[in-house]
Design a protein around this motif. Structure first.
Motif, PDB file in Angstrom:
ATOM      1  N   UNK A 149      -6.172  -8.102  76.311  1.00  0.00           N
ATOM      2  CA  UNK A 149      -7.147  -8.290  75.648  1.00  0.00           C
ATOM      3  C   UNK A 149      -7.224 -10.165  75.690  1.00  0.00           C
ATOM      4  N   UNK A 150      -8.488 -10.398  75.754  1.00  0.00           N
ATOM      5  CA  UNK A 150      -8.664 -11.927  76.205  1.00  0.00           C
ATOM      6  C   UNK A 150      -7.935 -12.777  75.022  1.00  0.00           C
ATOM      7  N   UNK A 151      -8.057 -12.473  73.771  1.00  0.00           N
ATOM      8  CA  UNK A 151      -7.288 -13.198  72.776  1.00  0.00           C
ATOM      9  C   UNK A 151      -5.748 -13.521  72.908  1.00  0.00           C
ATOM     10  N   UNK A 152      -5.388 -12.059  73.568  1.00  0.00           N
ATOM     11  CA  UNK A 152      -3.935 -12.296  73.780  1.00  0.00           C
ATOM     12  C   UNK A 152      -3.622 -13.254  74.873  1.00  0.00           C
ATOM     13  N   UNK A 153      -4.257 -13.144  75.848  1.00  0.00           N
ATOM     14  CA  UNK A 153      -4.207 -14.149  77.067  1.00  0.00           C
ATOM     15  C   UNK A 153      -4.041 -15.420  76.734  1.00  0.00           C
ATOM     16  N   UNK A 154      -4.849 -15.697  75.462  1.00  0.00           N
ATOM     17  CA  UNK A 154      -4.945 -17.114  75.037  1.00  0.00           C
ATOM     18  C   UNK A 154      -3.686 -17.412  74.258  1.00  0.00           C
ATOM     19  N   UNK A 155      -3.341 -16.280  73.301  1.00  0.00           N
ATOM     20  CA  UNK A 155      -2.184 -16.722  72.382  1.00  0.00           C
ATOM     21  C   UNK A 155      -0.922 -16.423  73.050  1.00  0.00           C
ATOM     22  N   UNK A 156      -0.685 -15.686  73.969  1.00  0.00           N
ATOM     23  CA  UNK A 156       0.634 -15.497  74.459  1.00  0.00           C
ATOM     24  C   UNK A 156       1.400 -16.646  74.923  1.00  0.00           C
ATOM     25  N   UNK A 157       0.576 -17.382  75.699  1.00  0.00           N
ATOM     26  CA  UNK A 157       1.418 -18.803  76.273  1.00  0.00           C
ATOM     27  C   UNK A 157       1.780 -19.867  74.873  1.00  0.00           C
ATOM     28  N   UNK A 158       1.065 -19.518  74.050  1.00  0.00           N
ATOM     29  CA  UNK A 158       1.497 -20.397  72.724  1.00  0.00           C
ATOM     30  C   UNK A 158       2.751 -19.655  72.047  1.00  0.00           C
ATOM     31  N   UNK A 159       2.627 -18.398  72.026  1.00  0.00           N
ATOM     32  CA  UNK A 159       3.874 -17.631  71.395  1.00  0.00           C
ATOM     33  C   UNK A 159       4.969 -17.839  72.255  1.00  0.00           C
ATOM     34  N   UNK A 160       4.999 -17.902  73.502  1.00  0.00           N
ATOM     35  CA  UNK A 160       5.989 -18.023  74.597  1.00  0.00           C
ATOM     36  C   UNK A 160       6.608 -19.687  74.410  1.00  0.00           C
ATOM     37  N   UNK A 161       5.797 -20.570  74.318  1.00  0.00           N
ATOM     38  CA  UNK A 161       6.114 -21.815  74.163  1.00  0.00           C
ATOM     39  C   UNK A 161       6.902 -22.031  72.798  1.00  0.00           C
ATOM     40  N   UNK A 162       6.471 -21.623  71.596  1.00  0.00           N
ATOM     41  CA  UNK A 162       7.044 -21.695  70.519  1.00  0.00           C
ATOM     42  C   UNK A 162       8.330 -21.097  70.462  1.00  0.00           C
ATOM     43  N   UNK A 217      14.807  -9.275  61.686  1.00  0.00           N
ATOM     44  CA  UNK A 217      13.661 -10.220  61.477  1.00  0.00           C
ATOM     45  C   UNK A 217      13.993 -11.117  60.439  1.00  0.00           C
ATOM     46  N   UNK A 218      15.058 -11.344  60.193  1.00  0.00           N
ATOM     47  CA  UNK A 218      15.530 -12.417  59.147  1.00  0.00           C
ATOM     48  C   UNK A 218      16.145 -13.631  60.053  1.00  0.00           C
ATOM     49  N   UNK A 219      16.526 -13.208  61.315  1.00  0.00           N
ATOM     50  CA  UNK A 219      17.012 -14.483  62.025  1.00  0.00           C
ATOM     51  C   UNK A 219      15.919 -15.040  62.997  1.00  0.00           C
ATOM     52  N   UNK A 220      16.227 -15.824  63.772  1.00  0.00           N
ATOM     53  CA  UNK A 220      15.161 -16.453  64.669  1.00  0.00           C
ATOM     54  C   UNK A 220      15.130 -15.452  65.830  1.00  0.00           C
ATOM     55  N   UNK A 221      16.064 -14.672  66.329  1.00  0.00           N
ATOM     56  CA  UNK A 221      16.234 -14.067  67.417  1.00  0.00           C
ATOM     57  C   UNK A 221      14.815 -13.354  67.747  1.00  0.00           C
ATOM     58  N   UNK A 222      14.313 -12.191  67.092  1.00  0.00           N
ATOM     59  CA  UNK A 222      13.325 -11.535  67.452  1.00  0.00           C
ATOM     60  C   UNK A 222      12.105 -12.272  67.910  1.00  0.00           C
ATOM     61  N   UNK A 223      12.017 -13.368  67.425  1.00  0.00           N
ATOM     62  CA  UNK A 223      10.708 -14.436  67.538  1.00  0.00           C
ATOM     63  C   UNK A 223      10.907 -15.007  69.069  1.00  0.00           C
ATOM     64  N   UNK A 224      12.038 -14.824  69.887  1.00  0.00           N
ATOM     65  CA  UNK A 224      12.341 -15.165  71.093  1.00  0.00           C
ATOM     66  C   UNK A 224      11.751 -14.408  72.332  1.00  0.00           C
ATOM     67  N   UNK A 225      12.098 -13.036  71.847  1.00  0.00           N
ATOM     68  CA  UNK A 225      11.637 -12.129  72.938  1.00  0.00           C
ATOM     69  C   UNK A 225      10.709 -11.167  72.340  1.00  0.00           C
ATOM     70  N   UNK A 226      11.115 -10.455  71.382  1.00  0.00           N
ATOM     71  CA  UNK A 226      10.247  -9.412  70.928  1.00  0.00           C
ATOM     72  C   UNK A 226       9.012  -9.573  70.448  1.00  0.00           C
ATOM     73  N   UNK A 227       8.871 -10.826  69.748  1.00  0.00           N
ATOM     74  CA  UNK A 227       7.259 -10.905  69.346  1.00  0.00           C
ATOM     75  C   UNK A 227       6.513 -11.360  70.604  1.00  0.00           C
ATOM     76  N   UNK A 228       6.801 -12.305  71.280  1.00  0.00           N
ATOM     77  CA  UNK A 228       5.883 -12.572  72.504  1.00  0.00           C
ATOM     78  C   UNK A 228       5.718 -11.350  73.486  1.00  0.00           C
TER      79      UNK A 228
END
Lengths: 273, 266
Positions: A149-162, A217-228
């Motif tokens: 969906x459109x908002x995902x296309x906008x948000x995903x690059x931000x999530x990947x960059x973070x 989810x208490x470690x930073x690792x899931x935010x590297x691959x799983x979330x984006x």
């Protein structure tokens, strides 16, 4: 008050100018090594191998929606991984051992930004290769193409960059060990282990036992691959909470990396001088 | 012939004892590497166990049988980081700096020198732990061992080591032409990870690729089947042919590549 604001603005303008110059020079450097970068892009195949196993396992045959979930998840993980590659420990160790770090320290900008910009330049060079591999994947695996969906296309690059920033800061802190021990690159292998198993690279965290997933989810690792990847595959409805976590981790890790840098530079004794 | 073998084993002892004393300078690495090994092992077991929750299976392999594959994979990883990586990663550098000249001048087979000059002890824990896991897996499937199956298994494991070595060496040889070839080995390493799981757990096309194009099946799955005592004779012979062909190719290819070696700055 007014004067300090003006000063700050001038500093900021100077910084952006230097950073832009760094980025363009690093980009032309990376562009020279296109062939090499293409090979690096291919070497990120792990999510696709796991895709093969997960879709073949009786897990996925259980019902049709599972198959689709795994396909989308691992293709997203492949994309995320391509744009979050970090090798700062290796190049920092090399620069330190071969004495290139000393001239960098004399420059009017912290070497941090030099490595940071070279990573970004490499990602930009990667884009066409990733597209090429993606086309092959979409043609090769049945029912694998989807338009988020459109908002995902906008948000995903931000999530990947973070995600990239988090991973970069994490590696930067470990790279600072080079100041104290010449062979810090073995630390990179150590850092790879939690990254492999807690980030969701080899298996979606949804398949983990409840306790492990919560702990992860208490470690930073899931935010590297799983979330984006979940975001890109359209499995997350409300990403705000995850974004907050990413920002919190960036905040914590930047404090640590700043301190580590100060400590390291104080200890530095120019190799070969 | 016996004299020759004796000469080469003497060299091996000399090579490895000197490189051991170099490596022991970095003892801190041992601690880091043990942590890495333990973490890697637990992670792999965790991921493998995910496939077996709620009575699911992986490609028709039981849990203990899949453990044999995982154990063999761990052993091969140890072999890679002890012997293949420390030696073959240096070939690129010799070509770049032109110091390959000195290697070629030595009165000893250059391929032998390039492949076995260095030894890193940090892979040994992986080799041992991998073997223990495989043996545990074999025992818990409770099949009877006899002398023939043990001999067959040992032959299959040696054949898989030769296969792995030959693939690495052939790729490293290409650095005579392309100096910056080291990434190819990274690509290879990333594909070899597929050997962590039994080959039958992949989709059909991938399975065919992993058997006939990139022989990953012969690295872990076939030796594991030999250990479990269910390898049929055709696959046994096929594996031998593959490893012999690859070894022969690696030797011929190295000699062929040397024709194109022009040394650096001369």
């Amino acid at each position: 008050m007014y004067i300090s604001l003006v000063k700050l603005k001038r500093k900021l303008v100077k910084f952006t100018n230097i950073f832009r110059a760094l980025l363009t020079s690093q980009y032309s450097l990376m562009h020279e090594y296109r062939a090499e970068i293409a090979l690096w892009a291919i070497s990120g195949l792990l999510p696709l191998i796991m895709l093969g196993i997960w879709t073949q396992s009786s897990f996925a045959n259980f019902n049709g929606s599972n198959y689709n979930f795994f396909v989308k998840y691992f293709i997203s993980a492949f994309i995320v991984r391509q744009f979050t590659a970090v090798w700062v420990i290796i190049s920092f160790e090399e620069d330190n051992l071969e004495g290139r770090l000393s001239p960098f320290l004399l420059q009017p900008i912290s070497p941090f930004w030099r490595y940071f910009s070279s990573h970004i330049a490499e990602q930009l060079t990667r884009i066409p290769f990733v597209f090429f591999i993606l086309i092959i994947i979409f043609l090769g695996i049945q029912d694998s193409f989807w338009i988020p969906p459109f908002h995902t296309i906008l948000l995903s690059p931000i999530a990947i960059f973070l995600a990239f920033v988090i991973r970069f800061l994490l590696h930067w802190i470990f790279a600072m060990c080079c100041f104290f021990n010449d062979k810090a690159s073995s630390l990179e292998r150590l850092l790879l282990i939690p990254y492999l198993f807690l980030s969701g690279l080899v298996a979606p965290l949804e398949t983990y036992p409840e306790i492990l997933r919560t702990a992860a989810y208490f470690t930073p690792f899931p935010y590297l691959i799983s979330f984006p990847s979940l975001l890109l595959s359209g499995s997350i409805v409300n990403p705000l909470n995850y974004f907050m976590h990413q920002l919190i981790w960036i905040f914590i890790l930047s404090i640590f990396s700043f301190c580590a840098w100060r400590l390291g530079v104080r200890h530095y004794s120019a190799m070969g001088a | 012939m016996i004299k020759l073998i004796k000469k080469y084993t003497n060299f091996l002892v000399l090579f490895w004892s000197t490189s051991l004393s170099i490596e022991l300078e970095y003892r801190l690495n041992l601690i880091v590497d043990i942590f890495t090994l333990v973490g890697n092992l637990f992670g792999s077991l965790l991921v493998l166990s995910l496939f077996y929750t709620n009575h699911h299976t992986l490609g028709g392999w039981s849990w203990s049988a899949a453990l044999v594959v995982l154990g063999l994979f761990t052993t091969l990883e140890g072999f890679t980081s002890s012997i293949l990586q420390p030696n073959l990663s240096k070939i690129v550098r010799y070509v770049q700096l032109g110091t390959l000249d000195y290697v070629l001048l030595k009165p000893i087979s250059s391929q032998y020198w390039l492949s076995f000059r260095y030894f890193s002890p940090w892979g040994i824990p992986s080799i041992i732990v991998g073997f223990l896991i495989s043996i545990y897996g074999v025992i818990s499937t409770s099949n009877q061992f006899n002398t023939i199956s043990i001999i067959c298994s040992i032959i299959m494991i040696i054949s898989s080591l030769i296969t792995l070595y030959s693939i690495w060496f052939i790729l490293a040889t290409t650095s005579i032409w392309f100096v910056k070839v080291w990434n190819v080995n990274e690509v290879l390493k990333s594909i070899l990870i597929a050997g962590r799981f039994p080959i039958s757990s992949y989709p059909n096309i991938v399975r065919t690729i992993f058997t006939f194009i990139i022989p990953i099946a012969f690295l872990t799955t076939i030796p594991a089947e030999a250990l479990l005592g269910r390898l049929d004779v055709y696959w046994f012979l096929f594996s031998l042919i593959i490893s012999a062909t690859l070894l022969f190719t690696s030797i011929r290819f190295w000699l062929y590549a040397l024709n194109f070696y022009t040394s650096a700055s001369s």
